[in-house]
Design a protein around this motif. Structure first.
Motif, PDB file in Angstrom:
ATOM      1  N   SER A  41      -7.694 -27.788  -3.444  1.00  9.52           N
ATOM      2  CA  SER A  41      -7.909 -26.345  -3.566  1.00  9.52           C
ATOM      3  C   SER A  41      -6.767 -25.624  -4.263  1.00  9.52           C
ATOM      4  O   SER A  41      -6.862 -24.414  -4.487  1.00  9.52           O
ATOM      5  N   THR A  42      -5.697 -26.315  -4.599  1.00  5.91           N
ATOM      6  CA  THR A  42      -4.658 -25.676  -5.413  1.00  5.91           C
ATOM      7  C   THR A  42      -5.248 -25.206  -6.729  1.00  5.91           C
ATOM      8  O   THR A  42      -4.860 -24.170  -7.281  1.00  5.91           O
ATOM      9  N   SER A  43      -6.235 -25.953  -7.221  1.00  8.30           N
ATOM     10  CA  SER A  43      -6.857 -25.614  -8.503  1.00  8.30           C
ATOM     11  C   SER A  43      -7.725 -24.371  -8.436  1.00  8.30           C
ATOM     12  O   SER A  43      -8.316 -23.971  -9.439  1.00  8.30           O
ATOM     13  N   VAL A  44      -7.817 -23.718  -7.275  1.00  8.45           N
ATOM     14  CA  VAL A  44      -8.452 -22.408  -7.214  1.00  8.45           C
ATOM     15  C   VAL A  44      -7.484 -21.334  -7.706  1.00  8.45           C
ATOM     16  O   VAL A  44      -7.911 -20.277  -8.159  1.00  8.45           O
ATOM     17  N   TRP A  45      -6.169 -21.609  -7.620  1.00  8.55           N
ATOM     18  CA  TRP A  45      -5.213 -20.561  -8.020  1.00  8.55           C
ATOM     19  C   TRP A  45      -4.277 -20.957  -9.159  1.00  8.55           C
ATOM     20  O   TRP A  45      -3.584 -20.103  -9.697  1.00  8.55           O
ATOM     21  N   VAL A  46      -4.292 -22.225  -9.566  1.00  8.38           N
ATOM     22  CA  VAL A  46      -3.546 -22.617 -10.759  1.00  8.38           C
ATOM     23  C   VAL A  46      -4.233 -23.833 -11.378  1.00  8.38           C
ATOM     24  O   VAL A  46      -4.554 -24.798 -10.678  1.00  8.38           O
ATOM     25  N   PRO A  47      -4.513 -23.814 -12.678  1.00  8.30           N
ATOM     26  CA  PRO A  47      -5.109 -24.991 -13.314  1.00  8.30           C
ATOM     27  C   PRO A  47      -4.169 -26.182 -13.189  1.00  8.30           C
ATOM     28  O   PRO A  47      -2.951 -26.057 -13.404  1.00  8.30           O
ATOM     29  N   THR A  48      -4.721 -27.339 -12.859  1.00  7.04           N
ATOM     30  CA  THR A  48      -3.897 -28.526 -12.663  1.00  7.04           C
ATOM     31  C   THR A  48      -4.796 -29.749 -12.654  1.00  7.04           C
ATOM     32  O   THR A  48      -6.021 -29.629 -12.781  1.00  7.04           O
ATOM     33  N   ILE A  49      -4.218 -30.909 -12.526  1.00  8.08           N
ATOM     34  CA  ILE A  49      -5.001 -32.122 -12.244  1.00  8.08           C
ATOM     35  C   ILE A  49      -4.904 -32.295 -10.739  1.00  8.08           C
ATOM     36  O   ILE A  49      -3.924 -32.827 -10.214  1.00  8.08           O
ATOM     37  N   ASP A  50      -5.906 -31.842 -10.039  1.00  6.58           N
ATOM     38  CA  ASP A  50      -5.823 -31.641  -8.596  1.00  6.58           C
ATOM     39  C   ASP A  50      -6.214 -32.907  -7.845  1.00  6.58           C
ATOM     40  O   ASP A  50      -7.219 -32.947  -7.122  1.00  6.58           O
ATOM     41  N   LYS A  51      -5.401 -33.935  -7.981  1.00  8.09           N
ATOM     42  CA  LYS A  51      -5.646 -35.223  -7.345  1.00  8.09           C
ATOM     43  C   LYS A  51      -4.374 -35.686  -6.633  1.00  8.09           C
ATOM     44  O   LYS A  51      -3.259 -35.420  -7.104  1.00  8.09           O
ATOM     45  N   PRO A  52      -4.517 -36.398  -5.518  1.00  4.76           N
ATOM     46  CA  PRO A  52      -3.322 -36.782  -4.758  1.00  4.76           C
ATOM     47  C   PRO A  52      -2.448 -37.819  -5.448  1.00  4.76           C
ATOM     48  O   PRO A  52      -1.290 -37.990  -5.058  1.00  4.76           O
ATOM     49  N   ASN A  53      -2.982 -38.514  -6.458  1.00  8.55           N
ATOM     50  CA  ASN A  53      -2.158 -39.516  -7.152  1.00  8.55           C
ATOM     51  C   ASN A  53      -1.415 -38.948  -8.361  1.00  8.55           C
ATOM     52  O   ASN A  53      -0.877 -39.686  -9.175  1.00  8.55           O
ATOM     53  N   GLN A  54      -1.376 -37.622  -8.470  1.00 12.95           N
ATOM     54  CA  GLN A  54      -0.564 -36.958  -9.485  1.00 12.95           C
ATOM     55  C   GLN A  54       0.739 -36.455  -8.844  1.00 12.95           C
ATOM     56  O   GLN A  54       0.755 -36.075  -7.675  1.00 12.95           O
ATOM     57  N   LYS A  55       1.807 -36.450  -9.616  1.00 14.44           N
ATOM     58  CA  LYS A  55       3.087 -35.910  -9.147  1.00 14.44           C
ATOM     59  C   LYS A  55       3.704 -35.074 -10.265  1.00 14.44           C
ATOM     60  O   LYS A  55       3.656 -35.471 -11.434  1.00 14.44           O
ATOM     61  N   THR A  56       4.291 -33.938  -9.881  1.00 17.33           N
ATOM     62  CA  THR A  56       4.888 -33.057 -10.883  1.00 17.33           C
ATOM     63  C   THR A  56       6.018 -32.249 -10.264  1.00 17.33           C
ATOM     64  O   THR A  56       5.986 -31.931  -9.071  1.00 17.33           O
ATOM     65  N   THR A  57       7.020 -31.951 -11.048  1.00 15.89           N
ATOM     66  CA  THR A  57       7.982 -30.928 -10.658  1.00 15.89           C
ATOM     67  C   THR A  57       7.369 -29.570 -10.977  1.00 15.89           C
ATOM     68  O   THR A  57       6.355 -29.479 -11.682  1.00 15.89           O
ATOM     69  N   ASP A  58       7.968 -28.506 -10.447  1.00 14.67           N
ATOM     70  CA  ASP A  58       7.359 -27.207 -10.739  1.00 14.67           C
ATOM     71  C   ASP A  58       8.353 -26.067 -10.606  1.00 14.67           C
ATOM     72  O   ASP A  58       9.408 -26.187  -9.976  1.00 14.67           O
ATOM     73  N   GLU A  59       8.006 -24.958 -11.248  1.00 16.40           N
ATOM     74  CA  GLU A  59       8.681 -23.675 -11.101  1.00 16.40           C
ATOM     75  C   GLU A  59       7.601 -22.638 -10.815  1.00 16.40           C
ATOM     76  O   GLU A  59       6.570 -22.629 -11.481  1.00 16.40           O
ATOM     77  N   ILE A  60       7.849 -21.795  -9.834  1.00 16.76           N
ATOM     78  CA  ILE A  60       6.893 -20.742  -9.498  1.00 16.76           C
ATOM     79  C   ILE A  60       7.634 -19.414  -9.422  1.00 16.76           C
ATOM     80  O   ILE A  60       8.593 -19.263  -8.663  1.00 16.76           O
ATOM     81  N   LEU A  61       7.187 -18.473 -10.257  1.00 18.75           N
ATOM     82  CA  LEU A  61       7.708 -17.118 -10.221  1.00 18.75           C
ATOM     83  C   LEU A  61       6.653 -16.225  -9.581  1.00 18.75           C
ATOM     84  O   LEU A  61       5.497 -16.208 -10.024  1.00 18.75           O
ATOM     85  N   MET A  62       7.031 -15.492  -8.547  1.00 20.37           N
ATOM     86  CA  MET A  62       6.108 -14.594  -7.863  1.00 20.37           C
ATOM     87  C   MET A  62       6.624 -13.163  -7.962  1.00 20.37           C
ATOM     88  O   MET A  62       7.755 -12.881  -7.552  1.00 20.37           O
ATOM     89  N   THR A  63       5.800 -12.292  -8.515  1.00 21.88           N
ATOM     90  CA  THR A  63       6.131 -10.871  -8.568  1.00 21.88           C
ATOM     91  C   THR A  63       5.350 -10.167  -7.475  1.00 21.88           C
ATOM     92  O   THR A  63       4.113 -10.175  -7.466  1.00 21.88           O
ATOM     93  N   VAL A  64       6.098  -9.545  -6.546  1.00 20.12           N
ATOM     94  CA  VAL A  64       5.493  -8.974  -5.346  1.00 20.12           C
ATOM     95  C   VAL A  64       6.118  -7.613  -5.060  1.00 20.12           C
ATOM     96  O   VAL A  64       7.203  -7.302  -5.575  1.00 20.12           O
ATOM     97  N   PRO A  65       5.465  -6.775  -4.233  1.00 17.28           N
ATOM     98  CA  PRO A  65       6.132  -5.543  -3.795  1.00 17.28           C
ATOM     99  C   PRO A  65       7.494  -5.868  -3.186  1.00 17.28           C
ATOM    100  O   PRO A  65       7.632  -6.822  -2.419  1.00 17.28           O
ATOM    101  N   ALA A  66       8.492  -5.092  -3.525  1.00 21.47           N
ATOM    102  CA  ALA A  66       9.870  -5.408  -3.153  1.00 21.47           C
ATOM    103  C   ALA A  66      10.085  -5.473  -1.652  1.00 21.47           C
ATOM    104  O   ALA A  66      11.053  -6.091  -1.187  1.00 21.47           O
ATOM    105  N   LYS A  67       9.203  -4.851  -0.860  1.00 20.31           N
ATOM    106  CA  LYS A  67       9.367  -4.865   0.596  1.00 20.31           C
ATOM    107  C   LYS A  67       9.030  -6.215   1.213  1.00 20.31           C
ATOM    108  O   LYS A  67       9.343  -6.455   2.393  1.00 20.31           O
ATOM    109  N   TYR A  68       8.390  -7.102   0.435  1.00 23.80           N
ATOM    110  CA  TYR A  68       7.968  -8.389   0.970  1.00 23.80           C
ATOM    111  C   TYR A  68       8.967  -9.490   0.606  1.00 23.80           C
ATOM    112  O   TYR A  68       9.698  -9.391  -0.392  1.00 23.80           O
ATOM    113  N   VAL A  69       8.955 -10.567   1.394  1.00 23.48           N
ATOM    114  CA  VAL A  69       9.694 -11.776   1.052  1.00 23.48           C
ATOM    115  C   VAL A  69       8.705 -12.824   0.571  1.00 23.48           C
ATOM    116  O   VAL A  69       7.498 -12.708   0.789  1.00 23.48           O
ATOM    117  N   THR A  70       9.208 -13.839  -0.115  1.00 23.90           N
ATOM    118  CA  THR A  70       8.356 -14.907  -0.626  1.00 23.90           C
ATOM    119  C   THR A  70       8.887 -16.261  -0.178  1.00 23.90           C
ATOM    120  O   THR A  70      10.052 -16.399   0.215  1.00 23.90           O
TER     121      THR A  70
END
Length: 822
Positions: free
Chosen positions: A171-200
């Protein structure tokens, strides 16, 4: 993932996963591991959130290379998205690519043929629309839309606004295109822009934070070590962050702010758990940090996202709840062990999911064993095995290459049985070899995916033994042995005998220890059960006081033995394991009132060193037996007043309450003010059976302060019965819950309330809510859970009949299936 186990807690509590279950036909289609045409290398996501429409505005750069064969095509999983642009990135320039998209898979035509050593980068501009995706969940993971906006527009007064993700299974592929299989491995960077009052929170380390002019903030998270896409995570909300550490790595707990003061009481053993698991596996915690976050309305029990475990809101307990013990500690240790087994080394296919879940299952058992003692670890293992044996799953292989849906493998076989198989293996090879083999498996396959055969090879290399027989029998086979065990003694030949008959068609090979007890002297014999019927003879100068088959109590098997109650009493007093005492108590429960030896076993159990044994004995006492009542009552009073365990005190108070004796009113009134919700709640319930006016006045006083658990349920029941308030809040809370793990867990409280209420109207609403809940169950679990619910309704009916509440009993009976009516 702890979802299935959380659901199964209710089933085990009800004690009903019995022969009413129906076996389902399993697909004859072989479920192969996903073919690797292209390999993920690195994923960089820039995510912004549209709270008004519950959407993610995303830009993603995916580095990919062909796995082996040259290719000019890339298939990406992308479920329910609006795709705006697809391009090849070269020299910081985007070149548009041709693609087709069917709402599930994005098929991209590359600009040329790429060879296996060539890495290329794909850029995609898209909008994720999780509320428009209609994928189905399972018993373990009850929804599959991947990205969840909780109260995004702030319309629900008492609920925080949060965002969290759930990737398993695909279900990761509902929010980011990917090869959504357990035999895949990848490093990643995620930038999240959110209202400043929240933490991530996300995977890996927080590299930097940038405050934006529009009142938002962009947090940059980076994961330097490869992991599977289903373990990607994003969390956003108004959390308190309590920081701890393991060595030089941050360990943090993200909780709603009212729970900040107790966060360490909930999660604070985590650094010690990390140290234990690092020592046992010989692999020091491999990731940059470890964080745990609590999410509202979570669709499972908990999820082991790499470095960022997500827990459902049941993890959050107030100080008084924690007086009874941290009910979430097993889940915390379960998910943590996944950081090695599931995240560091990952199942290559859902068929092999037991490589993840069986280890997490024993992870909590190991924590209990090493932290709280052998009985604690063994009790958890024993309960887990019973859960499997009651699940009617004997037709399912542990490694399952044939299933109807990948969600089906998250069950009592992959979790409970898988963990029990590992414990059998540990018992057979010994701790030193077991943990050395785990170290070899982890280091050989680190940051890769694996299958069960690679685990076998690690054990064979360490032990020098051919273990194909074990793997073929337990990993690639189904079921468990049913054993009839008969003990005998030939006084002339001075021979003690054990006859073991296997009653299933499949004959198992079982290494077993048999203890022969003569007084306090015990002789241990190691034997192999291999035939339809095996006979083992042992020299014994006199008739043994006890012959204890499966002395380590480690077999995954149903056993029928011809022991006498006198032998069970000896077993309780002399044998070495929790399960020995538990078996004796179980047999005594069946025979109390018929035999003084059964009473002696239960009396001894009331003084057992281990609190769960004491609780089991208290709860099962039949105080209608006059001899037992006279001998037991003083012990119950002592337990109620002095036992160091709050749950034991609560159980003893409840049992004394059933006597409806005015002499215990002072005890109950004093215990109303206890720091434990269970002690106070049981005391109020007991008082209400004797003096409803005093109970009502106490309930009015106690309702002025916050209450949870048993106390909250009893308060509502007492106030409703006296016209001082409605118990319908319990029902309304249950009815408005979305289908998911929280609702499964709420079943126990709902049944407790229905048991306590004197209101026919509330009882009817509760029964009807249960029946509606049955219709909402996924097809894959109806055959297991509905019999459990019906059995719980029968127990409720029994209680109403015993208490003479005819109108409620009649309604329950009218709603039971015809075959269940008594």
């Amino acid at each position: 993932m702890k979802g299935f186990v959380c659901m199964f807690l209710f089933v085990v509590f009800s004690g009903v996963m019995n022969a009413q279950g129906v076996k389902k036909e399993v697909s004859n289609i072989y479920q192969a591991s996903s073919e690797k045409v292209n390999d993920l290398v690195h994923t960089k996501l820039d995510a912004r959130f549209d709270y008004a429409h519950s959407q993610l505005i995303g830009k993603v750069w995916i580095q990919i290379k062909p796995h082996f064969y040259p290719t000019d095509t890339l298939l990406l999983d992308a479920k329910g998205m609006e795709v705006k642009e697809v391009a090849l990135v070269r020299n910081n320039k985007n070149t548009p690519l041709q693609y087709t998209y069917d709402g599930m898979v994005l098929r991209i035509v590359l600009d040329r043929v790429y060879n296996k050593m060539e890495i290329y980068t794909i850029y995609i501009d898209y909008i994720a629309q999780p509320d428009k995706y209609t994928g189905k969940g399972s018993a373990a993971i009850t929804d599959a839309k991947g990205l969840y906006f909780i109260n995004p527009r702030g319309e629900e007064k008492d609920k925080p606004t949060q965002i969290w993700t759930q990737g398993e299974t695909e279900s990761t592929s509902v929010w980011v295109p990917t090869i959504d299989k357990p035999n895949q491995k990848t490093t990643d960077e995620i930038l999240m822009t959110v209202p400043a009052k929240y933490v991530t929170l996300s995977n890996g380390a927080l590299i930097n934070q940038k405050t934006n002019k529009d009142g938002t903030r962009t947090d940059y998270w980076k994961m330097d070590l490869p992991h599977a896409p289903y373990l990607f995570f994003m969390g956003v909300g108004d959390y308190a962050i309590i920081r701890d550490h393991y060595k030089n790595k941050e360990v943090s707990y993200y909780v709603e702010k009212p729970y900040a003061t107790v966060a360490r009481r909930i999660f604070g053993n985590t650094p010690e758990m990390i140290a234990l698991f690092s020592r046992l596996t010989g692999v020091d915690y491999p990731w940059a940090k470890y964080a745990q976050i609590v999410g509202r309305d979570y669709v499972s029990g908990a999820m082991e996202n790499t470095t960022a475990t997500l827990h459902q809101e049941s993890a959050q307990q107030d100080a008084r709840e924690l007086v009874d013990g941290n009910r979430w500690e097993n889940v915390i240790s379960h998910e943590l062990f996944h950081q090695w087994f599931g995240d560091y080394v990952t199942t290559e296919s859902w068929s092999n999911i037991t490589l993840n879940e069986s280890f997490a299952t024993i992870g909590s058992q190991l924590w209990n064993e090493f932290k709280y003692g052998k009985d604690a670890g063994e009790a958890e293992r024993y309960g887990s095995v019973q859960g499997y044996l009651m699940s009617r799953s004997e037709n399912k292989d542990l490694v399952r290459f044939h299933y109807n849906d990948k969600e089906d493998v998250f069950d009592a076989v992959s979790y409970n049985k898988g963990g029990a198989i590992l414990q059998m293996l540990r018992n057979d090879v010994g701790d030193s070899a077991f943990f050395k083999a785990l170290n070899l498996y982890l280091t050989t396959n680190k940051f890769k995916s694996a299958e069960a055969q690679q685990l076998r090879l690690a054990f064979e290399e360490v032990t020098g033994k051919d273990l194909n027989w074990f793997w073929n029998q337990w990993y690639y086979g189904s079921g468990h042995p049913n054993l009839n065990i008969h003990y005998g003694y030939d006084s002339l030949a001075k021979i003690a005998s054990v006859v073991v008959e296997q009653t299933t068609d499949k004959i198992f090979t079982l290494p077993v220890k048999i203890d022969v007890w003569n007084g306090s002297h015990v002789t241990t014999h190691s034997v192999w059960v291999k035939q339809k019927q095996d006979t083992f003879n042992f020299a014994s100068i006199s008739k043994p006081d006890l012959i204890n088959f499966d002395a380590d109590k480690i077999l995954v098997a149903l056993k029928t033995e011809n022991k006498t109650l006198e032998e069970y009493l000896f077993q309780q007093k002399h044998a070495k394991n929790y399960a020995d005492r538990k078996e004796a108590v179980n047999m005594a429960i069946k025979n109390q009132g018929k035999n003084t030896t059964a009473q002696a076993i239960l009396l001894a159990a009331l003084r057992d060193k281990f609190a769960p044994i004491r609780i089991s004995a208290v709860n099962s006492l039949d105080l209608g037996v006059s001899v037992e009542k006279e001998s037991v009552e003083p012990i119950l009073l002592d337990l109620a007043e002095n036992d160091p365990s709050k749950p034991v005190r609560a159980a003893a108070i409840a049992k004394l309450g059933n006597l409806k004796s005015t002499k215990y009113i002072p005890l109950f009134k004093t215990a109303l003010n206890d720091s434990s919700y269970s002690v106070a709640g049981n005391s109020l319930e007991a008082l209400n059976k004797i003096d409803t006016t005093a109970a009502y006045e106490a309930a009015k006083r106690l309702s002025a302060i916050p209450a949870k658990g048993k106390l909250a349920l009893t308060l509502k029941s007492v106030l409703a019965s006296q016209g001082g308030g409605s118990g319908s809040n319990v029902l309304k809370d249950f009815e408005k819950m979305p289908f998911g793990q929280a609702k499964f867990q709420a079943l126990q409280g709902l049944f407790e309330f229905m048991n306590a209420t004197s209101s026919l109207e509330d009882l009817k609403k509760g029964v009807d809510a249960i029946l509606l809940f049955e219709t909402q169950l996924p097809e894959g679990v109806k055959d297991q859970v509905i019999p459990a619910l019906n059995n719980a309704l029968r127990e409720l009916l029994k209680g109403k009949i015993e208490n003479g509440i005819k109108d409620q009993a009649d309604y329950i009976e009218s709603k039971l299936p015809k075959e269940d009516k008594k």
